[in-house]
Design a protein around this motif. Structure first.
Motif, PDB file in Angstrom:
ATOM      1  N   LEU A  55       0.820  -1.204   0.000  1.00 45.49           N
ATOM      2  CA  LEU A  55       0.000   0.000   0.000  1.00 45.49           C
ATOM      3  C   LEU A  55       0.858   1.260   0.000  1.00 45.49           C
ATOM      4  O   LEU A  55       0.493   2.267  -0.613  1.00 45.49           O
ATOM      5  CB  LEU A  55      -0.954  -0.003   1.193  1.00 45.49           C
ATOM      6  N   GLU A  56       2.003   1.227   0.680  1.00 44.29           N
ATOM      7  CA  GLU A  56       2.897   2.383   0.641  1.00 44.29           C
ATOM      8  C   GLU A  56       3.408   2.601  -0.782  1.00 44.29           C
ATOM      9  O   GLU A  56       3.576   3.743  -1.225  1.00 44.29           O
ATOM     10  CB  GLU A  56       4.074   2.195   1.600  1.00 44.29           C
ATOM     11  N   ALA A  57       3.644   1.516  -1.517  1.00 41.87           N
ATOM     12  CA  ALA A  57       4.080   1.650  -2.909  1.00 41.87           C
ATOM     13  C   ALA A  57       2.967   2.258  -3.755  1.00 41.87           C
ATOM     14  O   ALA A  57       3.215   3.138  -4.598  1.00 41.87           O
ATOM     15  CB  ALA A  57       4.494   0.289  -3.460  1.00 41.87           C
ATOM     16  N   PHE A  58       1.734   1.810  -3.552  1.00 43.88           N
ATOM     17  CA  PHE A  58       0.613   2.380  -4.292  1.00 43.88           C
ATOM     18  C   PHE A  58       0.398   3.844  -3.934  1.00 43.88           C
ATOM     19  O   PHE A  58      -0.067   4.637  -4.752  1.00 43.88           O
ATOM     20  CB  PHE A  58      -0.664   1.585  -4.027  1.00 43.88           C
ATOM     21  N   GLN A  59       0.732   4.221  -2.693  1.00 50.23           N
ATOM     22  CA  GLN A  59       0.502   5.595  -2.241  1.00 50.23           C
ATOM     23  C   GLN A  59       1.440   6.589  -2.916  1.00 50.23           C
ATOM     24  O   GLN A  59       1.114   7.774  -3.010  1.00 50.23           O
ATOM     25  CB  GLN A  59       0.686   5.672  -0.717  1.00 50.23           C
ATOM     26  N   SER A  60       2.573   6.139  -3.397  1.00 52.37           N
ATOM     27  CA  SER A  60       3.566   7.043  -3.991  1.00 52.37           C
ATOM     28  C   SER A  60       2.919   7.964  -5.025  1.00 52.37           C
ATOM     29  O   SER A  60       2.322   7.514  -5.997  1.00 52.37           O
ATOM     30  CB  SER A  60       4.681   6.222  -4.656  1.00 52.37           C
ATOM     31  N   GLY A  61       2.999   9.271  -4.776  1.00 55.63           N
ATOM     32  CA  GLY A  61       2.420  10.258  -5.670  1.00 55.63           C
ATOM     33  C   GLY A  61       0.954  10.570  -5.393  1.00 55.63           C
ATOM     34  O   GLY A  61       0.369  11.423  -6.069  1.00 55.63           O
ATOM     35  N   ARG A 107      -0.509   0.035 -13.700  1.00 45.83           N
ATOM     36  CA  ARG A 107       0.015  -1.263 -14.128  1.00 45.83           C
ATOM     37  C   ARG A 107       1.365  -1.571 -13.487  1.00 45.83           C
ATOM     38  O   ARG A 107       1.621  -2.705 -13.061  1.00 45.83           O
ATOM     39  CB  ARG A 107       0.126  -1.297 -15.660  1.00 45.83           C
ATOM     40  N   ALA A 108       2.238  -0.572 -13.422  1.00 51.85           N
ATOM     41  CA  ALA A 108       3.575  -0.798 -12.860  1.00 51.85           C
ATOM     42  C   ALA A 108       3.486  -1.183 -11.383  1.00 51.85           C
ATOM     43  O   ALA A 108       4.216  -2.072 -10.915  1.00 51.85           O
ATOM     44  CB  ALA A 108       4.448   0.436 -13.036  1.00 51.85           C
ATOM     45  N   LYS A 109       2.586  -0.532 -10.655  1.00 53.40           N
ATOM     46  CA  LYS A 109       2.453  -0.829  -9.227  1.00 53.40           C
ATOM     47  C   LYS A 109       1.770  -2.168  -8.999  1.00 53.40           C
ATOM     48  O   LYS A 109       2.087  -2.876  -8.034  1.00 53.40           O
ATOM     49  CB  LYS A 109       1.699   0.307  -8.529  1.00 53.40           C
ATOM     50  N   ILE A 110       0.835  -2.524  -9.857  1.00 53.88           N
ATOM     51  CA  ILE A 110       0.203  -3.840  -9.765  1.00 53.88           C
ATOM     52  C   ILE A 110       1.241  -4.933  -9.991  1.00 53.88           C
ATOM     53  O   ILE A 110       1.327  -5.902  -9.226  1.00 53.88           O
ATOM     54  CB  ILE A 110      -0.953  -3.952 -10.776  1.00 53.88           C
ATOM     55  N   ARG A 111       2.031  -4.776 -11.038  1.00 54.48           N
ATOM     56  CA  ARG A 111       3.064  -5.779 -11.318  1.00 54.48           C
ATOM     57  C   ARG A 111       4.116  -5.804 -10.213  1.00 54.48           C
ATOM     58  O   ARG A 111       4.653  -6.865  -9.876  1.00 54.48           O
ATOM     59  CB  ARG A 111       3.710  -5.509 -12.676  1.00 54.48           C
ATOM     60  N   ALA A 112       4.389  -4.651  -9.625  1.00 47.74           N
ATOM     61  CA  ALA A 112       5.351  -4.587  -8.518  1.00 47.74           C
ATOM     62  C   ALA A 112       4.846  -5.395  -7.326  1.00 47.74           C
ATOM     63  O   ALA A 112       5.634  -6.080  -6.660  1.00 47.74           O
ATOM     64  CB  ALA A 112       5.594  -3.143  -8.110  1.00 47.74           C
ATOM     65  N   THR A 113       3.563  -5.335  -7.054  1.00 50.31           N
ATOM     66  CA  THR A 113       2.998  -6.090  -5.937  1.00 50.31           C
ATOM     67  C   THR A 113       3.161  -7.588  -6.161  1.00 50.31           C
ATOM     68  O   THR A 113       3.488  -8.342  -5.229  1.00 50.31           O
ATOM     69  CB  THR A 113       1.512  -5.733  -5.756  1.00 50.31           C
ATOM     70  N   ILE A 114       2.961  -8.021  -7.389  1.00 51.35           N
ATOM     71  CA  ILE A 114       3.147  -9.439  -7.725  1.00 51.35           C
ATOM     72  C   ILE A 114       4.620  -9.823  -7.591  1.00 51.35           C
ATOM     73  O   ILE A 114       4.958 -10.873  -7.023  1.00 51.35           O
ATOM     74  CB  ILE A 114       2.628  -9.726  -9.146  1.00 51.35           C
ATOM     75  N   THR A 115       5.494  -8.981  -8.095  1.00 46.47           N
ATOM     76  CA  THR A 115       6.939  -9.214  -7.961  1.00 46.47           C
ATOM     77  C   THR A 115       7.341  -9.295  -6.500  1.00 46.47           C
ATOM     78  O   THR A 115       8.109 -10.177  -6.087  1.00 46.47           O
ATOM     79  CB  THR A 115       7.724  -8.087  -8.660  1.00 46.47           C
TER      80      THR A 115
END
Length: 204
Positions: A55-61, A107-115
């Motif tokens: 969630l912190e990654a999704f929050q960026s920006g 898309r980048a953050k979704i794929r990051a969560t999977i990674t």
């Protein structure tokens, strides 16, 4: 306009309950509840740390309020942030999530969560994600008296970011990792005059 809020010289806002909070947590009911009950409280389980990292990654920006409001939808979309399930997500799941208006459709953050789910599973052989993140707890915590004194990065968050990147994580920059450390209670950045200062029990 709220008339039951008074601001103290250090920027804290005293609510109608007589308790002092930073301005960001003072007037919005959802943020106030989050601040009073959850933010900065220790989280030591893998799923809990993985959720907060994601969630912190999704929050960026974006604003944290946006993420918090969408958190139930995020949990539903990402199988309650179970790394074992998220790591199995494929292209069809990415497209499903990109069509889900309840979450942040990046898309980048979704794929990051999977990674990061796969990287979380890989860490189990070395003690796990939670233990690794908590190993970067500093010897002392900041003691900010005003919002301007609250740090956004630290030597520890920089080191944590570098370590996680080496272990295959993405979207884990130093600022994002500092926010994670605050959310998990690894550092206490509640303002000194806040009623929540020291509430985690991590710091004396």
């Amino acid at each position: 306009m709220r008339t039951d809020l008074t601001t103290t010289p250090d920027g804290l806002v005293t609510g109608d309950d007589g308790l002092a909070r930073p301005a960001w947590a003072a007037s919005d009911a959802m943020l106030r509840e989050y601040y009073d009950t959850e933010w900065g409280m220790p989280v030591h389980d893998e799923r809990g740390v993985f959720e907060r990292l994601s969630l912190e990654a999704f929050q960026s920006g974006l604003s944290w309020r946006t993420i918090l409001a969408k958190r139930p939808a995020f949990r539903a979309a990402f199988a309650d942030f179970d790394p074992d399930v998220v790591t199995t997500f494929g292209d069809d799941d990415v497209e499903r999530l990109m069509a889900d208006a309840g979450i942040v459709r990046n898309r980048a953050k979704i794929r990051a969560t999977i990674t990061n789910a796969a990287a979380t599973i890989a860490l189990r052989a070395d003690g796990g994600l939670a233990d690794l993140v908590w190993s970067f707890r500093p010897e002392e915590t900041p003691a900010p008296r005003t919002i301007a004194e609250v740090p956004t990065t630290s030597d520890e968050s920089v080191a944590l970011s570098k370590t996680l990147r080496k272990r295959g994580f993405v979207f884990v920059g130093p600022t994002t990792m500092h926010a994670l450390m605050e959310a998990l209670g690894i550092v206490d950045t509640h303002l000194v005059g806040s009623h929540r200062r020291g509430s985690s029990g991590v710091w004396g």
